[in-house]
Design a protein around this motif. Sequence first.
Motif, PDB file in Angstrom:
ATOM      1  N   PHE A 119     -22.711  -3.540  10.386  1.00  0.00           N
ATOM      2  CA  PHE A 119     -22.418  -4.871  10.913  1.00  0.00           C
ATOM      3  C   PHE A 119     -23.720  -5.602  11.206  1.00  0.00           C
ATOM      4  N   ASN A 120     -23.649  -6.932  11.171  1.00  0.00           N
ATOM      5  CA  ASN A 120     -24.821  -7.752  11.456  1.00  0.00           C
ATOM      6  C   ASN A 120     -24.422  -8.973  12.287  1.00  0.00           C
ATOM      7  N   SER A 121     -23.591  -8.734  13.267  1.00  0.00           N
ATOM      8  CA  SER A 121     -23.106  -9.792  14.152  1.00  0.00           C
ATOM      9  C   SER A 121     -23.196  -9.296  15.583  1.00  0.00           C
ATOM     10  N   LEU A 122     -22.733 -10.119  16.505  1.00  0.00           N
ATOM     11  CA  LEU A 122     -22.591  -9.620  17.874  1.00  0.00           C
ATOM     12  C   LEU A 122     -21.617  -8.453  17.859  1.00  0.00           C
ATOM     13  N   LEU A 123     -21.896  -7.451  18.639  1.00  0.00           N
ATOM     14  CA  LEU A 123     -21.030  -6.270  18.683  1.00  0.00           C
ATOM     15  C   LEU A 123     -19.603  -6.643  19.067  1.00  0.00           C
ATOM     16  N   VAL A 124     -19.429  -7.538  20.037  1.00  0.00           N
ATOM     17  CA  VAL A 124     -18.071  -7.915  20.456  1.00  0.00           C
ATOM     18  C   VAL A 124     -17.314  -8.614  19.333  1.00  0.00           C
ATOM     19  N   GLU A 125     -18.014  -9.359  18.483  1.00  0.00           N
ATOM     20  CA  GLU A 125     -17.361 -10.004  17.335  1.00  0.00           C
ATOM     21  C   GLU A 125     -16.921  -8.949  16.322  1.00  0.00           C
ATOM     22  N   GLN A 173     -26.605  -3.105  31.592  1.00  0.00           N
ATOM     23  CA  GLN A 173     -26.777  -4.525  31.296  1.00  0.00           C
ATOM     24  C   GLN A 173     -26.050  -4.912  30.013  1.00  0.00           C
ATOM     25  N   MET A 174     -26.169  -4.084  28.985  1.00  0.00           N
ATOM     26  CA  MET A 174     -25.495  -4.373  27.720  1.00  0.00           C
ATOM     27  C   MET A 174     -23.974  -4.347  27.897  1.00  0.00           C
ATOM     28  N   GLY A 175     -23.482  -3.385  28.668  1.00  0.00           N
ATOM     29  CA  GLY A 175     -22.046  -3.305  28.935  1.00  0.00           C
ATOM     30  C   GLY A 175     -21.541  -4.554  29.639  1.00  0.00           C
ATOM     31  N   TYR A 176     -22.274  -5.019  30.639  1.00  0.00           N
ATOM     32  CA  TYR A 176     -21.900  -6.251  31.346  1.00  0.00           C
ATOM     33  C   TYR A 176     -22.000  -7.463  30.428  1.00  0.00           C
ATOM     34  N   ALA A 177     -23.025  -7.522  29.610  1.00  0.00           N
ATOM     35  CA  ALA A 177     -23.175  -8.648  28.681  1.00  0.00           C
ATOM     36  C   ALA A 177     -21.999  -8.699  27.705  1.00  0.00           C
ATOM     37  N   SER A 219     -18.974  -9.916  29.447  1.00  0.00           N
ATOM     38  CA  SER A 219     -19.016 -11.362  29.691  1.00  0.00           C
ATOM     39  C   SER A 219     -18.636 -12.161  28.444  1.00  0.00           C
ATOM     40  N   LEU A 220     -18.852 -11.582  27.268  1.00  0.00           N
ATOM     41  CA  LEU A 220     -18.503 -12.236  26.015  1.00  0.00           C
ATOM     42  C   LEU A 220     -17.050 -12.013  25.627  1.00  0.00           C
ATOM     43  N   GLU A 232     -11.848  -8.275  27.306  1.00  0.00           N
ATOM     44  CA  GLU A 232     -11.007  -7.147  26.888  1.00  0.00           C
ATOM     45  C   GLU A 232     -11.821  -5.921  26.490  1.00  0.00           C
ATOM     46  N   ILE A 233     -13.118  -6.086  26.337  1.00  0.00           N
ATOM     47  CA  ILE A 233     -13.996  -4.974  25.922  1.00  0.00           C
ATOM     48  C   ILE A 233     -14.356  -4.111  27.130  1.00  0.00           C
ATOM     49  N   ASP A 234     -14.247  -2.810  26.953  1.00  0.00           N
ATOM     50  CA  ASP A 234     -14.719  -1.858  27.956  1.00  0.00           C
ATOM     51  C   ASP A 234     -15.726  -0.931  27.293  1.00  0.00           C
ATOM     52  N   THR A 235     -16.667  -0.460  28.086  1.00  0.00           N
ATOM     53  CA  THR A 235     -17.681   0.466  27.584  1.00  0.00           C
ATOM     54  C   THR A 235     -17.519   1.803  28.284  1.00  0.00           C
ATOM     55  N   ILE A 236     -17.530   2.853  27.490  1.00  0.00           N
ATOM     56  CA  ILE A 236     -17.458   4.221  28.006  1.00  0.00           C
ATOM     57  C   ILE A 236     -18.788   4.895  27.676  1.00  0.00           C
TER      58      ILE A 236
END
Length: 159
Positions: free
Chosen positions: A70-76, A101-105, A108-109, A112-116
Motif C-alpha cells: 500500500f502507498n496511502s494512509l494506513l486508515v485509508e 502516538q501512531m495509534g492515536y493519530a 483521530s482519522l 472505528e480503527i483500533d490498534t492492538i
Amino acid sequence: MYNKAIYPGTFDPVTNGHLDIIKRACKIFDEIIVAVADNKDKNTMFSLEKRVKMMKKATENLPKIKVKSFNSLLVEFAKKENAKIIIRGLRAVSDFEYELQMGYANKSLDEEIDTIYLMPNLQNAFISSSVVRSILKYNGDVSHLVPKEILGELNVYSN
C-alpha cells in the motif's frame, strides 16, 4: 463474527520478530493482511516488490495471511480492505511512545480503527530490520534473525 486485522510495516526485510507477531496474531484473527508499506520517506534497502516477495515466502505456510502493498494512509488502506484492527509490535519501552502516538493519530482519522499491540517472544525482542540491514552491509550472518525461507533473497545487490 469474522475478524480481519492489518499488520503494517516496511518489512525491510522481514525478520523472525515480525514472523513471531504474525503467528501470534493468527491465534486471534481469522485473516491478517500483512501490509507492506511503500514509504518514500524511508530509504529502504530492498524494493517494494522484493519486500512483498520475501513476506509472501516467509508466510506461505500460514493460511490466514494475505500480503499486499500500500502507498496511502494506513486508515485509508484499512477502509479499503474492510479491516478495523491494526496490529503493531512492541519490542521495548522505546517503541511504546511512538506506537501510542501512531495509534492515536490513526484513531483521530477513523474512530472505528483500533490498534492492538503484541510483544514478540523474548528471544526475538532485540531483532529489528535495522539490525539485520546493518549486518547485511558487512556480509554478516543473519540466518538466526530472519525466516529461513528468505535467506536466498537477501542478496543486497540483486534488488
